[in-house]
Design an enzyme around this catalytic site. Structure first.
Site, short mmCIF file in Angstrom:
data_model
loop_
_atom_site.label_atom_id
_atom_site.label_comp_id
_atom_site.label_asym_id
_atom_site.label_seq_id
_atom_site.Cartn_x
_atom_site.Cartn_y
_atom_site.Cartn_z
N TYR A 63 -19.71 -24.80 17.19
CA TYR A 63 -19.41 -24.67 19.26
C TYR A 63 -18.80 -26.04 19.37
O TYR A 63 -17.84 -26.22 20.20
CB TYR A 63 -20.81 -24.16 19.70
CG TYR A 63 -20.30 -23.24 21.28
CD1 TYR A 63 -19.77 -22.33 21.63
CD2 TYR A 63 -20.95 -24.04 22.81
CE1 TYR A 63 -18.55 -22.42 22.86
CE2 TYR A 63 -19.87 -24.07 23.63
CZ TYR A 63 -19.69 -22.84 23.90
OH TYR A 63 -19.28 -22.89 25.16
N SER A 118 -16.47 -26.02 27.61
CA SER A 118 -18.11 -26.44 27.83
C SER A 118 -18.69 -28.22 28.12
O SER A 118 -18.58 -28.70 27.55
CB SER A 118 -19.62 -25.55 26.22
OG SER A 118 -20.84 -26.07 26.66
N LEU A 150 -7.69 -13.25 19.18
CA LEU A 150 -6.82 -14.14 18.41
C LEU A 150 -8.19 -15.06 17.78
O LEU A 150 -7.77 -16.13 17.23
CB LEU A 150 -7.55 -14.90 19.90
CG LEU A 150 -7.28 -14.83 21.01
CD1 LEU A 150 -8.23 -15.57 22.80
CD2 LEU A 150 -6.68 -15.58 21.47
N THR A 196 -15.81 -27.19 18.08
CA THR A 196 -14.85 -26.83 19.24
C THR A 196 -14.41 -27.25 20.42
O THR A 196 -13.58 -27.27 21.17
CB THR A 196 -14.25 -25.32 18.77
OG1 THR A 196 -16.32 -24.65 19.70
CG2 THR A 196 -14.40 -25.08 17.36
N LYS A 197 -15.35 -27.98 20.91
CA LYS A 197 -15.56 -27.91 22.80
C LYS A 197 -14.93 -29.53 22.58
O LYS A 197 -14.10 -29.95 24.05
CB LYS A 197 -17.05 -27.22 23.09
CG LYS A 197 -16.97 -26.04 23.50
CD LYS A 197 -16.20 -25.22 24.83
CE LYS A 197 -16.26 -23.26 23.88
NZ LYS A 197 -14.90 -22.86 24.69
#
Ligand code: NAP
Length: 223
Positions: free
Chosen positions: A130, A117, A41, A133-134
């Protein structure tokens, strides 16, 4: 639940993905779960090639689970971290949705679950990429719930807190103990508890939840 439904699941080798795989296998779904060697990915060419080979796959349920997190303070954030986290956690999931939605539309039934998340809803220092992107995938979930609702495709995000997987266990025990101290339920989640929620969301029992970013964090974000 029809036992014949086909699920496409990423990141099934370990952790939450493995628990989802085990649960759905017991529920008699047909599961396509490519390994990283089959579908990297982080590599747009791998994704393009895989899509090309698999373009006739009829996927009823897509679960975007694979994800990475490399905490770095903003002034030490490497380009590699920026591009890889974006690619694996956000861009590839969007491209997989794009690949599988036409069949779902055609049959007027589909389920998409993005494993996000709690950091898709709140934030934490040293976690810029993080968090980006979440939050991003939670936005994708909402936008697509609007776009795909009329086609009877339900799109949701599951937003776990701290789960007992390699992603958390790579921290020293004293750090994990400190994290757990702030969780009202006083422990990490087990991957099987996340799988339980995913199983419900993709089933025919879920008839009206779409566009939701569902927290499953033992109460951590209540404070
Ligand atoms: N653990 C937590 O506390 C927690 C909390 C909230 C959200 N989440 C989210 O839950 C999801 C699963 O996390 P986890 O804790 O189960 O993680 P994990 O134990 O670290 O497993 C990550 C999975 O993603 C796969 N993966 C990573 N990079 C990949 C790539 N380039 N191509 C294909 N597959 C790749 C891994 O495959 P390999 O085995 O080949 O490396 C593995 O199957 C992630 O999206 C994560 O952000 C986790």
């Amino acid at each position: 639940m029809s036992p014949k439904k086909t699920v496409f699941l990423t990141g099934a080798s370990r952790g939450i993905g493995k628990a989802i795989y085990t649960k759905l296998k017991k529920e008699k779904y047909y599961i396509i779960a490519p390994t990283r060697r089959e579908l990297d990915l982080n590599n747009p060419i791998s994704l393009y090639r895989y899509n090309d080979i698999q373009k006739n796959l009829k996927v009823d349920v897509l679960i975007n689970n694979a994800g990475i997190n490399f905490p770095q303070w903003i002034d030490e954030l490497e380009d590699k971290n920026i591009s890889e986290t974006l690619q694996i956690n956000l861009i590839s999931p969007i491209k997989l949705i794009r690949t599988f939605v036409p069949h779902m539309k055609k049959q007027r039934w589909g389920r998409i679950v993005n494993i996000s998340s709690m950091f898709g809803l709140v934030a934490r220092g040293k976690q810029t990429m993080y968090t980006v992107t979440k939050h991003g995938i939670n936005g994708v979930t909402k936008a697509l719930a609007l776009e795909l609702g009329p086609h009877n495709i339900l799109v949701n995000s599951v937003c776990p807190g701290f789960v007992n997987t390699d992603l958390v266990k790579r921290n020293p025990p004293e750090k994990i103990a400190a994290l757990v101290k702030d969780v009202p339920l006083g422990r990490l989640a087990e991957p099987e508890e996340i799988a339980e929620l995913v199983s419900f969301l993709i089933s025919n029992k879920n008839t009206y939840i779409t566009g939701a970013n569902i927290l499953i964090d033992g109460g951590f974000t209540c404070r």
